[in-house]
Design a protein around this motif. Structure first.
Motif, PDB file in Angstrom:
ATOM      1  N   GLU A 162     -16.019  -5.876   7.743  1.00  0.00           N
ATOM      2  CA  GLU A 162     -15.657  -7.202   9.058  1.00  0.00           C
ATOM      3  C   GLU A 162     -14.057  -7.542   9.521  1.00  0.00           C
ATOM      4  OE1 GLU A 162     -18.281 -10.598  11.504  1.00  0.00           O
ATOM      5  OE2 GLU A 162     -18.596  -9.969   9.297  1.00  0.00           O
ATOM      6  N   TYR A 163     -14.000  -7.936   8.680  1.00  0.00           N
ATOM      7  CA  TYR A 163     -12.592  -8.084   9.254  1.00  0.00           C
ATOM      8  C   TYR A 163     -11.461  -7.765   8.256  1.00  0.00           C
ATOM      9  CZ  TYR A 163     -14.835 -12.541   9.285  1.00  0.00           C
ATOM     10  OH  TYR A 163     -16.577 -13.615  10.440  1.00  0.00           O
ATOM     11  N   MET A 164     -11.425  -6.331   8.515  1.00  0.00           N
ATOM     12  CA  MET A 164     -10.678  -5.376   8.244  1.00  0.00           C
ATOM     13  C   MET A 164     -10.929  -3.857   9.133  1.00  0.00           C
ATOM     14  SD  MET A 164      -9.205  -4.010   4.182  1.00  0.00           S
ATOM     15  CE  MET A 164     -10.696  -1.994   4.831  1.00  0.00           C
ATOM     16  N   PRO A 165     -10.042  -3.865  10.250  1.00  0.00           N
ATOM     17  CA  PRO A 165      -9.897  -3.080  11.618  1.00  0.00           C
ATOM     18  C   PRO A 165      -9.467  -1.730  10.746  1.00  0.00           C
ATOM     19  CG  PRO A 165      -8.615  -4.555  11.975  1.00  0.00           C
ATOM     20  CD  PRO A 165      -9.530  -5.430  10.849  1.00  0.00           C
ATOM     21  N   ILE A 166     -10.310  -0.715  10.951  1.00  0.00           N
ATOM     22  CA  ILE A 166      -9.681   0.907   9.730  1.00  0.00           C
ATOM     23  C   ILE A 166      -8.859   1.109  10.851  1.00  0.00           C
ATOM     24  CG2 ILE A 166     -11.527   1.739  11.164  1.00  0.00           C
ATOM     25  CD1 ILE A 166     -10.074   2.162   8.109  1.00  0.00           C
ATOM     26  N   LEU A 167      -8.872   1.087  12.320  1.00  0.00           N
ATOM     27  CA  LEU A 167      -7.260   1.359  13.214  1.00  0.00           C
ATOM     28  C   LEU A 167      -6.167   0.558  12.735  1.00  0.00           C
ATOM     29  CD1 LEU A 167      -9.750   1.881  16.671  1.00  0.00           C
ATOM     30  CD2 LEU A 167      -9.020   3.671  14.733  1.00  0.00           C
ATOM     31  N   LEU A 168      -6.465  -0.415  12.644  1.00  0.00           N
ATOM     32  CA  LEU A 168      -5.227  -1.098  12.336  1.00  0.00           C
ATOM     33  C   LEU A 168      -4.367  -0.457  11.105  1.00  0.00           C
ATOM     34  CD1 LEU A 168      -2.383  -2.576  13.326  1.00  0.00           C
ATOM     35  CD2 LEU A 168      -4.330  -5.007  11.730  1.00  0.00           C
ATOM     36  N   SER A 169      -5.474  -0.350  10.194  1.00  0.00           N
ATOM     37  CA  SER A 169      -5.032  -0.201   8.723  1.00  0.00           C
ATOM     38  C   SER A 169      -3.987   1.117   8.838  1.00  0.00           C
ATOM     39  CB  SER A 169      -6.562  -0.274   7.944  1.00  0.00           C
ATOM     40  OG  SER A 169      -6.971  -1.782   7.427  1.00  0.00           O
ATOM     41  N   VAL A 170      -4.953   2.289   9.403  1.00  0.00           N
ATOM     42  CA  VAL A 170      -4.137   3.133   9.928  1.00  0.00           C
ATOM     43  C   VAL A 170      -2.963   3.818  10.642  1.00  0.00           C
ATOM     44  CG1 VAL A 170      -4.751   5.503  11.073  1.00  0.00           C
ATOM     45  CG2 VAL A 170      -6.747   4.711   9.656  1.00  0.00           C
ATOM     46  N   ALA A 171      -2.770   2.704  11.400  1.00  0.00           N
ATOM     47  CA  ALA A 171      -1.831   2.393  11.591  1.00  0.00           C
ATOM     48  C   ALA A 171      -0.857   2.021  11.287  1.00  0.00           C
ATOM     49  CB  ALA A 171      -1.450   1.510  13.594  1.00  0.00           C
ATOM     50  N   LEU A 172      -0.505   1.118  10.380  1.00  0.00           N
ATOM     51  CA  LEU A 172       0.007   0.452   9.468  1.00  0.00           C
ATOM     52  C   LEU A 172       0.216   1.962   8.354  1.00  0.00           C
ATOM     53  CD1 LEU A 172      -1.316  -2.773   9.391  1.00  0.00           C
ATOM     54  CD2 LEU A 172       0.968  -2.431  10.054  1.00  0.00           C
ATOM     55  N   THR A 173      -0.350   2.029   8.289  1.00  0.00           N
ATOM     56  CA  THR A 173      -0.024   3.293   6.388  1.00  0.00           C
ATOM     57  C   THR A 173       0.657   3.983   7.341  1.00  0.00           C
ATOM     58  OG1 THR A 173      -2.148   3.462   5.827  1.00  0.00           O
ATOM     59  CG2 THR A 173      -1.174   4.277   4.998  1.00  0.00           C
ATOM     60  N   LEU A 174       0.249   4.625   8.562  1.00  0.00           N
ATOM     61  CA  LEU A 174       1.410   5.981   8.900  1.00  0.00           C
ATOM     62  C   LEU A 174       2.681   4.807   9.665  1.00  0.00           C
ATOM     63  CD1 LEU A 174      -1.599   7.460  11.519  1.00  0.00           C
ATOM     64  CD2 LEU A 174      -0.204   8.789  10.022  1.00  0.00           C
ATOM     65  N   SER A 175       2.667   3.971  10.003  1.00  0.00           N
ATOM     66  CA  SER A 175       4.081   3.236  10.541  1.00  0.00           C
ATOM     67  C   SER A 175       4.833   3.867   8.749  1.00  0.00           C
ATOM     68  CB  SER A 175       4.171   2.217  10.735  1.00  0.00           C
ATOM     69  OG  SER A 175       5.756   1.666  11.038  1.00  0.00           O
ATOM     70  N   ALA A 176       4.618   2.721   7.831  1.00  0.00           N
ATOM     71  CA  ALA A 176       4.562   2.830   6.347  1.00  0.00           C
ATOM     72  C   ALA A 176       5.537   4.439   6.147  1.00  0.00           C
ATOM     73  CB  ALA A 176       3.766   2.142   5.445  1.00  0.00           C
TER      74      ALA A 176
END
Length: 298
Positions: A162-176
């Protein structure tokens, strides 16, 4: 060959700018909620102050490097966006949260960055200055990337994403990924190394999301079926009988009792031969009968 390498470095830098810009805009829904409710509620200012401090560090490092213009562009935008978030937070936050935010700004942005700037300017020179600032950026970025470990622990413990939005995780991974290749092609390991950790944690977050998100869907489906069964059972339940009023006429019942009781009594008296006593008993039995009714709820 050198020209192709330069174009590839530029491409990864531009892509890194685009993805990082999207990451900077990800808190906008949160601040829209704050605007609608006119209160920051339980939201914290720490991520935005830390983001501002990180962007200022990377701008300082890029200025010392002289060949990392794309770092300057994205972190300048980041400084502006994070500064806007902080101002917005301070406008709607309660007094206690405002004081905590101001203390954090003074500690990190003014004292922390000010000391780094002064010490490296007066105690280091030339290439040593950029090396020292690069190591500071490296260590701080590693600490920022380690921070999501708390979220990962919470996801594993609660089995909920619930407190781990998937879109933000994907964006941070792509940024890295983009900044890793940008640093690698520039042969700048201060940029590349922290993003290895960021990429690793991003992959772990996405794996956990797909594992526990499916469990959440199954649980929701079971709960929906259970609620539907309860609803059907309630619809089939026999309605309870309504309250009914039973009116008892005390006088009438007493008279009935007299009619049943007195003949037997009279019969016994007649056998004993006491006629006068019969009249006395009859009048005494029926004299004190109340003249009212009683309602009994059944």
């Amino acid at each position: 060959m050198t020209g192709n390498l330069a174009h590839l470095t530029l491409a990864f830098g531009v892509l890194g700018n685009i993805v990082s810009f999207m990451v900077f805009l990800s808190p906008l829904p949160t601040f829209y909620k704050v605007y609608k409710k006119k209160s920051t509620e339980g939201f914290q200012s720490a991520p935005y102050v830390i983001g501002l401090f990180s962007a200022m560090l990377w701008i300082y490092y890029a200025l010392l490097k002289t060949n990392a213009m794309l770092l300057i562009t994205i972190n300048s935008v980041g400084c502006f966006i994070q500064g806007f978030y902080i101002c917005f937070f301070l406008f709607y936050a309660p007094k206690k949260a405002k004081m905590e935010c101001v203390k954090l700004i003074v500690l990190l942005v003014i004292v922390g960055f000010g000391l780094i700037l002064l010490l490296t300017q007066f105690l280091a020179s030339g290439i040593n200055r950029s090396v020292i600032v690069g190591w500071i950026c490296l260590v701080f970025s590693l600490c920022v990337f380690v921070a999501p470990l708390g979220v990962l622990r919470q996801v594993i413990k609660t089995k909920s994403v619930e407190y781990m939005p998937i879109l933000l995780s994907v964006a941070l991974t792509l940024s890295a990924v983009m900044w890793f290749f940008y640093g690698l092609l520039l042969r700048d390991f201060n940029i590349a190394i922290p993003n290895v950790l960021g990429f690793t944690f991003g992959i772990i977050q996405m794996i956990l999301y797909f594992i526990y998100n499916n469990k959440k869907l199954v649980t929701d489906e079971k709960m929906a079926n259970f609620e539907e069964r309860i609803k059907k059972m309630e619809e089939q339940k026999i309605p309870e009988p309504k309250e009914q009023k039973v009116v008892i006429d005390v006088k009438q019942q007493s008279a009935l009792m007299c009619s049943n009781f007195l003949p037997n009594m009279v019969a016994k008296i007649n056998k004993s031969g006491c006629e006068d006593d019969r009249v006395a008993i009859e009048s005494q039995a029926c004299r004190n009968v109340p003249n009212h009714t009683i309602e009994v709820m059944a």
